[in-house]
Design a protein around this motif. Structure first.
Motif, PDB file in Angstrom:
ATOM      1  N   ALA A 122       0.943  -1.098   0.135  1.00  0.00           N
ATOM      2  CA  ALA A 122       0.051   0.074   0.081  1.00  0.00           C
ATOM      3  C   ALA A 122       0.718   1.104   0.062  1.00  0.00           C
ATOM      4  N   ASN A 123       2.074   1.244   0.904  1.00  0.00           N
ATOM      5  CA  ASN A 123       2.794   2.374   0.796  1.00  0.00           C
ATOM      6  C   ASN A 123       3.478   2.611  -0.560  1.00  0.00           C
ATOM      7  N   ILE A 124       4.000   1.523  -1.194  1.00  0.00           N
ATOM      8  CA  ILE A 124       4.622   1.984  -2.373  1.00  0.00           C
ATOM      9  C   ILE A 124       3.527   2.422  -3.544  1.00  0.00           C
ATOM     10  N   ALA A 125       2.226   1.857  -3.158  1.00  0.00           N
ATOM     11  CA  ALA A 125       1.013   2.213  -4.011  1.00  0.00           C
ATOM     12  C   ALA A 125       0.761   3.704  -4.083  1.00  0.00           C
ATOM     13  N   ALA A 126       0.792   4.194  -2.820  1.00  0.00           N
ATOM     14  CA  ALA A 126       0.625   5.356  -2.338  1.00  0.00           C
ATOM     15  C   ALA A 126       1.600   6.370  -2.944  1.00  0.00           C
ATOM     16  N   SER A 127       2.847   5.991  -3.050  1.00  0.00           N
ATOM     17  CA  SER A 127       4.164   6.618  -3.407  1.00  0.00           C
ATOM     18  C   SER A 127       4.000   6.817  -4.967  1.00  0.00           C
ATOM     19  N   LEU A 128       3.390   5.691  -5.653  1.00  0.00           N
ATOM     20  CA  LEU A 128       3.071   5.743  -7.038  1.00  0.00           C
ATOM     21  C   LEU A 128       2.385   6.951  -7.455  1.00  0.00           C
ATOM     22  N   LEU A 129       1.114   7.118  -6.708  1.00  0.00           N
ATOM     23  CA  LEU A 129       0.221   7.859  -6.901  1.00  0.00           C
ATOM     24  C   LEU A 129       0.865   9.313  -6.539  1.00  0.00           C
ATOM     25  N   LEU A 130       1.587   9.579  -5.633  1.00  0.00           N
ATOM     26  CA  LEU A 130       2.224  10.959  -5.343  1.00  0.00           C
ATOM     27  C   LEU A 130       3.423  11.253  -6.236  1.00  0.00           C
ATOM     28  N   LEU A 131       4.020  10.440  -6.626  1.00  0.00           N
ATOM     29  CA  LEU A 131       5.292  10.707  -7.458  1.00  0.00           C
ATOM     30  C   LEU A 131       4.949  10.461  -9.001  1.00  0.00           C
ATOM     31  N   GLU A 161       7.679  17.200  -2.963  1.00  0.00           N
ATOM     32  CA  GLU A 161       7.950  18.571  -3.052  1.00  0.00           C
ATOM     33  C   GLU A 161       6.411  19.368  -3.520  1.00  0.00           C
ATOM     34  N   LYS A 162       5.810  18.914  -4.725  1.00  0.00           N
ATOM     35  CA  LYS A 162       4.741  19.466  -5.033  1.00  0.00           C
ATOM     36  C   LYS A 162       3.720  18.547  -5.347  1.00  0.00           C
ATOM     37  N   LEU A 179      -3.409  14.435   2.275  1.00  0.00           N
ATOM     38  CA  LEU A 179      -2.615  14.581   1.167  1.00  0.00           C
ATOM     39  C   LEU A 179      -3.236  14.363  -0.152  1.00  0.00           C
ATOM     40  N   LEU A 180      -4.080  13.020  -0.327  1.00  0.00           N
ATOM     41  CA  LEU A 180      -4.652  12.480  -1.631  1.00  0.00           C
ATOM     42  C   LEU A 180      -5.880  13.387  -1.882  1.00  0.00           C
ATOM     43  N   ARG A 181      -6.583  13.857  -0.727  1.00  0.00           N
ATOM     44  CA  ARG A 181      -7.678  14.642  -1.032  1.00  0.00           C
ATOM     45  C   ARG A 181      -7.457  16.076  -1.576  1.00  0.00           C
ATOM     46  N   GLY A 182      -6.351  16.653  -1.082  1.00  0.00           N
ATOM     47  CA  GLY A 182      -5.674  17.829  -1.704  1.00  0.00           C
ATOM     48  C   GLY A 182      -5.176  17.733  -3.050  1.00  0.00           C
ATOM     49  N   ALA A 183      -4.861  16.479  -3.535  1.00  0.00           N
ATOM     50  CA  ALA A 183      -4.239  16.182  -4.898  1.00  0.00           C
ATOM     51  C   ALA A 183      -5.585  16.030  -5.699  1.00  0.00           C
TER      52      ALA A 183
END
Ligand code: MLT
Length: 208
Positions: free
Chosen positions: A111-120, A140-141, A172-176
């Motif tokens: 789940a953590n690497i999936a979240a990182s994929l979403l973020l990066l 960063e952004k 974080l995800l809602r903000g994105a």
């Protein structure tokens, strides 16, 4: 002989009857076979792509290094996130699936690497179900996840991925701009039948 880069990740691919593909990302100590039964139970018609994490922690496969439980090696996490994103891109060409119809189902370290994929690498996945996730990193952004369906399935008694982490990740995800669903169940870090039922409902609602 030059091997195609896709073979760089040990993985299982199960063809499906629908256009949907589930990307199954196991937890620490798991492998590419772990979540296959759950994948079938969640969506019997979807194709399944299940890679094995390349990092070994005392012989246990993971998707990125950690310094201690819950403390991540951010440099390695970033590198591994891009590496996995590239694998997914190559796999979509090789197995002919559309990444817009690709939903990650990640548990714990997965789940953590999936979240990182979403973020990066926000274009890599169509959406994701994050089971017992933490905040992997703060980019960063903020990425543009406009409308991407994301489920956070957290648990009130999870000491590894405490509910507060899930709330921070949700913000974080809602903000994105993600189309976010958050559920908390009265359980610990392990997956339960209730977790699977929650994911199944979410898939029916968001991905059919
Ligand atoms: C992680 O390292 O990703 C989290 O601590 C969850 C785990 O895999 O134990």
């Amino acid at each position: 002989m030059n091997r195609p880069p896709i073979l760089d990740f040990q993985h299982t691919f199960v063809p499906g009857r629908a256009a949907r593909t589930l990307l199954l990302l196991h937890g620490t100590g798991g492998d590419e076979t772990d979540l296959i039964p759950i994948g079938h139970a969640l969506d019997s018609e979807a194709a399944l792509l299940s890679p094995r994490g390349k990092v070994l922690e005392n012989g246990m496969p993971r998707f990125f290094r950690r310094l201690a439980p819950g403390i991540f090696d951010e440099e390695d996490l970033i590198r591994r996130t891009h590496e996995l994103a590239e694998f997914i891109e190559l796999a979509s060409e090789n197995y002919h699936f559309d990444r817009q119809n690709l939903l990650a189902i990640g548990y714990s370290n997965g789940a953590n690497i999936a979240a990182s994929l979403l973020l990066l690498r926000p274009g890599t996945l169509g959406g994701a179900a994050l089971l017992r996730p933490m905040v992997p990193l703060v980019p960063e952004k903020p990425p543009d996840l406009k409308g991407a369906p994301v489920l956070i399935a957290a648990a009130n008694h999870d000491t590894m991925a405490p509910p507060d982490e899930a709330r921070q990740l949700a913000a974080l995800l809602r903000g994105a701009g993600a189309d976010l669903t958050v559920s908390f169940e009265n359980a610990g870090h392990g997956l339960t039948e209730e977790t699977i039922a929650t994911v199944k409902r979410w898939l029916m609602e968001k991905a059919r």
